[in-house]
Enzyme design. Structure first.
Site, short mmCIF file in Angstrom:
data_model
loop_
_atom_site.label_atom_id
_atom_site.label_comp_id
_atom_site.label_asym_id
_atom_site.label_seq_id
_atom_site.Cartn_x
_atom_site.Cartn_y
_atom_site.Cartn_z
N SER A 290 -30.96 -30.01 5.56
CA SER A 290 -31.61 -31.03 4.72
C SER A 290 -32.68 -31.79 5.50
O SER A 290 -33.55 -32.40 4.90
CB SER A 290 -30.58 -32.01 4.16
OG SER A 290 -29.90 -32.66 5.22
N HIS B 99 -31.70 -29.24 14.75
CA HIS B 99 -30.64 -30.09 15.32
C HIS B 99 -29.34 -29.30 15.39
O HIS B 99 -29.07 -28.44 14.55
CB HIS B 99 -30.44 -31.38 14.52
CG HIS B 99 -30.30 -31.17 13.04
ND1 HIS B 99 -31.38 -30.91 12.22
CD2 HIS B 99 -29.21 -31.16 12.23
CE1 HIS B 99 -30.97 -30.77 10.98
NE2 HIS B 99 -29.65 -30.89 10.95
N ASP C 99 -24.19 -38.91 13.46
CA ASP C 99 -24.61 -38.58 12.10
C ASP C 99 -24.24 -39.73 11.17
O ASP C 99 -23.12 -40.25 11.21
CB ASP C 99 -23.92 -37.28 11.65
CG ASP C 99 -24.55 -36.67 10.42
OD1 ASP C 99 -25.06 -35.54 10.51
OD2 ASP C 99 -24.53 -37.32 9.35
#
Ligand code: DGP
Length: 116
Positions: free
Chosen positions: A97, A102, A32
């Protein structure tokens, strides 16, 4: 099918760089960009599915696969002893978002409950 305006589809296609740490025929895992813990990895299905809410019965095996990959990555990242969290934010109100399903894998620090 890749969606043209989907950030994660573009990462999967290699159009946007990411630190990919795992790939198989159904999923990709990458770090990330906005890590919330020392280990913060996203496991993403190769196929575009907008959210958990959009997954259908046909996707049951894929959903199980994503969780198995999450555990494998947690293991490889050394989180098995300390524990880790696998999270699927679903919908804007829950913090989603990027609208390509995921699984977040977070670990490497104490994780409070309940999450914010
Ligand atoms: P969520 O808020 O649950 O939809 O999670 C989306 C995550 O995606 C968020 O933690 C930040 C991460 N992210 C956003 N843009 C990028 C990017 O361009 N590269 C990578 N590696 N991660 C990204």
């Amino acid at each position: 099918m890749a969606e043209q305006n989907c950030l994660f589809c573009r990462i999967l296609e290699g159009e946007i760089p990411a630190e990919v740490i795992y790939r198989d025929d159904r999923s990709v895992a990458f770090r990330d960009i906005n890590a919330q813990a020392p280990v913060h990895v996203l496991i993403v299905p190769s196929e575009h599915i907008e959210s958990l809410d959009e997954a259908s019965q046909r996707d049951e095996a894929l959903l199980g696969h994503l969780l198995r990959v999450a555990a494998r990555i947690a293991n490889e990242e050394g989180l098995t002893e300390s524990g880790y969290r696998a999270v699927i934010n679903t919908g804007e109100g829950a913090g989603q978002s990027v609208f390509h399903l995921h699984v977040h894998v977070l670990g490497g620090r104490p994780l409070n409950w309940p999450p914010g």
